[in-house]
Design a protein around this motif. Sequence first.
Motif, mmCIF file in Angstrom:
data_model
loop_
_atom_site.group_PDB
_atom_site.id
_atom_site.type_symbol
_atom_site.label_atom_id
_atom_site.label_comp_id
_atom_site.label_asym_id
_atom_site.label_seq_id
_atom_site.Cartn_x
_atom_site.Cartn_y
_atom_site.Cartn_z
ATOM 1 N N GLY A 60 0.784 -1.226 0.000
ATOM 2 C CA GLY A 60 0.000 0.000 0.000
ATOM 3 C C GLY A 60 0.816 1.276 0.000
ATOM 4 N N SER A 61 2.132 1.171 0.114
ATOM 5 C CA SER A 61 2.978 2.358 0.123
ATOM 6 C C SER A 61 3.356 2.745 -1.297
ATOM 7 N N THR A 62 4.017 3.881 -1.436
ATOM 8 C CA THR A 62 4.483 4.360 -2.734
ATOM 9 C C THR A 62 5.949 4.750 -2.635
ATOM 10 N N SER A 63 6.581 4.783 -3.784
ATOM 11 C CA SER A 63 7.979 5.197 -3.835
ATOM 12 C C SER A 63 8.067 6.713 -3.779
ATOM 13 N N ALA A 64 9.290 7.202 -3.635
ATOM 14 C CA ALA A 64 9.536 8.618 -3.879
ATOM 15 C C ALA A 64 9.323 8.883 -5.361
ATOM 16 N N GLU A 65 9.093 10.124 -5.726
ATOM 17 C CA GLU A 65 8.809 10.451 -7.116
ATOM 18 C C GLU A 65 10.025 10.206 -8.000
ATOM 19 N N GLY A 66 9.790 9.578 -9.135
ATOM 20 C CA GLY A 66 10.835 9.345 -10.104
ATOM 21 C C GLY A 66 10.575 10.119 -11.379
ATOM 22 N N SER A 67 11.574 10.167 -12.223
ATOM 23 C CA SER A 67 11.409 10.843 -13.510
ATOM 24 C C SER A 67 10.895 9.894 -14.580
ATOM 25 N N LEU A 68 11.090 8.583 -14.355
ATOM 26 C CA LEU A 68 10.749 7.566 -15.343
ATOM 27 C C LEU A 68 10.610 6.251 -14.601
ATOM 28 N N LEU A 69 9.685 5.389 -15.049
ATOM 29 C CA LEU A 69 9.512 4.070 -14.456
ATOM 30 C C LEU A 69 9.688 3.008 -15.534
ATOM 31 N N ILE A 70 10.546 2.029 -15.256
ATOM 32 C CA ILE A 70 10.811 0.929 -16.184
ATOM 33 C C ILE A 70 10.286 -0.354 -15.573
ATOM 34 N N GLY A 71 9.371 -1.014 -16.259
ATOM 35 C CA GLY A 71 8.862 -2.300 -15.795
ATOM 36 C C GLY A 71 9.718 -3.422 -16.325
ATOM 37 N N GLY A 72 10.523 -4.019 -15.456
ATOM 38 C CA GLY A 72 11.367 -5.128 -15.855
ATOM 39 C C GLY A 72 11.172 -6.314 -14.937
ATOM 40 N N GLU A 73 9.932 -6.494 -14.449
ATOM 41 C CA GLU A 73 9.675 -7.500 -13.417
ATOM 42 C C GLU A 73 9.108 -8.806 -13.960
ATOM 43 N N GLY A 74 9.323 -9.092 -15.245
ATOM 44 C CA GLY A 74 9.051 -10.417 -15.766
ATOM 45 C C GLY A 74 7.639 -10.648 -16.260
ATOM 46 N N ILE A 75 7.309 -11.943 -16.432
ATOM 47 C CA ILE A 75 6.046 -12.296 -17.083
ATOM 48 C C ILE A 75 4.835 -11.900 -16.254
ATOM 49 N N ARG A 76 5.001 -11.717 -14.953
ATOM 50 C CA ARG A 76 3.873 -11.315 -14.104
ATOM 51 C C ARG A 76 3.894 -9.820 -13.804
#
Length: 411
Positions: free
Chosen positions: A154-170
């Motif tokens: 339920g938490s969130t990260s600090a703000e980023g400039s870009l998000l890359i999804g590299g977490e696989g088939i799921r």
Amino acid sequence: MSTTKPVLIAGAGLASLLLAHSLRLSGIPFKIFERDASFVFRAQGYRLRLSSEGLAAIESVLAPDTFQRFWDKCGKTSGSGLTQINAITGEVINSPPATQNTLISRGGQVVGIARGDARKIFAEGCSDHIEWSREVTGYQLTPTGGVLALFADGSTSAEGSLLIGGEGIRSRIAPQLSHNRLKVYDTGARGIHGQAPTTAFRGLGEGVFALIDNSRADGTLSLITNIRSGTEKDDPTLEFGWTLAGQPGVIRPPNDNNHNNNHTIVGTQAAAVAKSLTRDWHPRFRALFEQMNEAEAAFWKITCSTPTGVPEWENEARVTVIGDAAHSMTPAGGLGANTAVRDAALLGRLLREAWGGSGGGGGGGGGDWAGVTAEYEREMRVYASEAVDQSYSAATRQFGVRIDPETTPTV
């Protein structure tokens, strides 16, 4: 968006770590979120075969001395190429000349590396940027032009400039970004990864071998292994790997009817199934199973993205995907990891060029990612779609799988 805010990366697999390595060398700040508790939380899987394209991508990212260490860590197999053997009789079925061996890459050799060894090298200098036990479940764009990663707790990260999804088939980022256009299908075929001391492979010799069992009423069962040259093949303290794969219905993991079951490491259960399936194989191959490291045995699903290739979706400048999150492939042809590292090299280069072009230059200044994800996705779709097609076509022949987008379940 000032790139003093980090690039956020979901997942610490091969593509993510190679991308992070590229960002570190470019001086671009980044943060990695990995759902596992550590690098050794679970088995690292089968040895990766590296194509000429995959090796070139890795070499374009790593510093020369680091790539040399990577290259030295790779196993190199010569010989006559892929040899197919009847698993029951022990007789050679087919042994094509090396000139027809599509597995060969640099130096006329088959080149491979253990996934764990590759991850370790790619992670050099990046470990302090990894947050473990952080499962990314989605993202949220911010009014200030950034992006937040959302976590399972339920938490969130600090703000980023870009998000890359590299977490696989799921990946949870992939369906959100593509509005469910990115799909991963469960082909129904299954496999078991195994490892055994190098001495267990003496009945085969050096080369790449496929053991084929066509005697079963429920479908074909096959094993592929890469036995490398050099003194390591006679070192009993080392282990080589093999992959056992069966057509749909041949290999039946526990709770296989649960499509949410990812078949993570099951140790002795997977080892027992492998031994049972191969009990009638030729004595020449029995040591592969009798001497296997049971703790490292693992089931795996054979999955594939939409066979027609990587679909198009409306580009979001602040979010994109790499590796299996963008294009899952069957193991046929060994194309998955090679395509993933190409993603990392391409995206890393585009980010470095944008960073330097905006005066960042690795000095922590500004940067503008406008157009970067669109260019990356445009180029990635071309080579990745070709790889998915090749992988699926080979799997239809090797594993007897067929994907019907209307009826085949997704993972």
